[in-house]
Design an enzyme around this catalytic site. Structure first.
Site, PDB file in Angstrom:
ATOM      1  N   ARG A 188       1.179  -1.325   0.121  1.00 35.90           N
ATOM      2  CA  ARG A 188       0.075  -0.204   0.096  1.00 35.90           C
ATOM      3  C   ARG A 188       0.590   1.310   0.172  1.00 35.90           C
ATOM      4  NH1 ARG A 188      -4.117  -1.241   4.988  1.00 35.90           N
ATOM      5  NH2 ARG A 188      -4.524  -3.882   4.197  1.00 35.90           N
ATOM      6  N   ASP A 236       0.542   5.280   1.274  1.00 34.82           N
ATOM      7  CA  ASP A 236      -0.747   6.250   1.494  1.00 34.82           C
ATOM      8  C   ASP A 236      -1.566   7.853   0.616  1.00 34.82           C
ATOM      9  OD1 ASP A 236      -0.903   4.501   4.106  1.00 34.82           O
ATOM     10  OD2 ASP A 236       0.842   6.052   4.592  1.00 34.82           O
ATOM     11  N   TYR A 249      12.881   3.724  -1.531  1.00 35.24           N
ATOM     12  CA  TYR A 249      11.072   4.259  -1.804  1.00 35.24           C
ATOM     13  C   TYR A 249      12.978   6.064  -1.891  1.00 35.24           C
ATOM     14  CZ  TYR A 249       7.712   2.261   0.197  1.00 35.24           C
ATOM     15  OH  TYR A 249       6.240   1.867   0.423  1.00 35.24           O
ATOM     16  N   ARG A 260       8.614   7.879   6.123  1.00 39.76           N
ATOM     17  CA  ARG A 260       8.042   9.099   6.316  1.00 39.76           C
ATOM     18  C   ARG A 260       8.770   9.798   7.479  1.00 39.76           C
ATOM     19  NH1 ARG A 260       2.220   9.177   4.777  1.00 39.76           N
ATOM     20  NH2 ARG A 260       2.345  11.497   5.959  1.00 39.76           N
TER      21      ARG A 260
END
Length: 245
Positions: free
Chosen positions: A51, A53, A111, A198
């Site tokens: 997933r 966000d 990422y 994050r």
């Protein structure tokens, strides 16, 4: 039954994230599933590698679906390009072994987090870069990041919504580069907890601003306490860069 693997780019700005939700059709998964279902005449279920966000982007998300259609791969690719919204592009398609599973077979992910580091924000980048108006010390950030490399319990770097049973993850590398006003933080790991990237970025930003010391990152990691880490950086600067199998 054919098993089709897709490589997907998307601008997550206006979506509620990857995973389909009952109350809205504004998710990446829902948009692609709707097009695939019309294309094949079947009720398609799309399996993503993981997933992302609300507001998070993807340079390469991977997904797969099962179908009985006899359409060629190129015809499928052309159909999706024609009917998907402009902010979602399937750029590669492949027929794979029936046992291939986008999520379970993923070995690692990368990422990248993008920051615009200048007193004034860039209006053209406002949806795609986090704006930090005070100068970040890249060397301090690199020192702080070094404590996160390896296998650790990342309980301090996950949101309270994380449903994973184990918080043990392995970070292979954290690369921090600066080009003029642009800063890129690339994180490669075997898997990530909810909001983990994050929160790591938010913590490293505080190190770069001298709010925290580089060695504080080691302390935060060892204490397994989310309240000690930095804030969760905004979604708009985060991109799923690659999924490795």
């Amino acid at each position: 039954m054919r098993n089709i693997k897709l490589s997907i780019k998307y601008d997550g700005s206006r979506y509620k994230g990857w995973q389909k939700l009952g109350k809205t059709d504004m998710t990446i998964q829902t948009k692609i599933e709707n097009v695939l279902s019309k294309m094949t005449g079947e009720n398609i279920e799309l399996i993503g590698s993981g997933r992302t966000d609300a507001g998070v982007h993807a340079i390469c998300q991977v997904a797969n679906f099962k179908t009985s259609t006899t359409m060629s791969l190129q015809s499928m690719l052309d159909y999706m390009y024609k009917y998907l919204p402009e902010d979602i592009v399937v750029f590669d398609i492949e027929e794979v072994n029936e046992r291939f599973h986008s999520r379970y077979n993923a070995k690692s992910k990368k990422y990248v987090y993008k920051i615009w580091n200048d007193k004034y924000h860039n209006p053209f980048f406002r949806k795609y870069y986090e704006h930090i108006d005070k100068q970040l010390d890249i060397q301090l950030m690199r020192q702080g990041a070094s404590f996160l490399i390896g296998e650790h319990d990342f309980s301090s770097f996950k949101s309270s919504k994380s449903q994973k049973k184990s918080s043990i993850r392995t970070i292979y590398s954290i690369d921090i580069q600066k080009e003029d006003c642009l800063i890129y933080i690339t994180i490669h790991g075997n898997g990530f907890l909810h909001n983990m990237v994050r929160i790591i970025v938010g913590t490293l930003i505080e190190v770069g601003l001298s709010i925290k010391k580089p060695e504080d990152v080691k302390y935060i990691l060892e204490k397994k306490d989310r309240s000690l880490a930095g804030p969760t950086a905004s979604a708009k600067g985060l991109y799923l860069l690659d999924v490795e199998y």
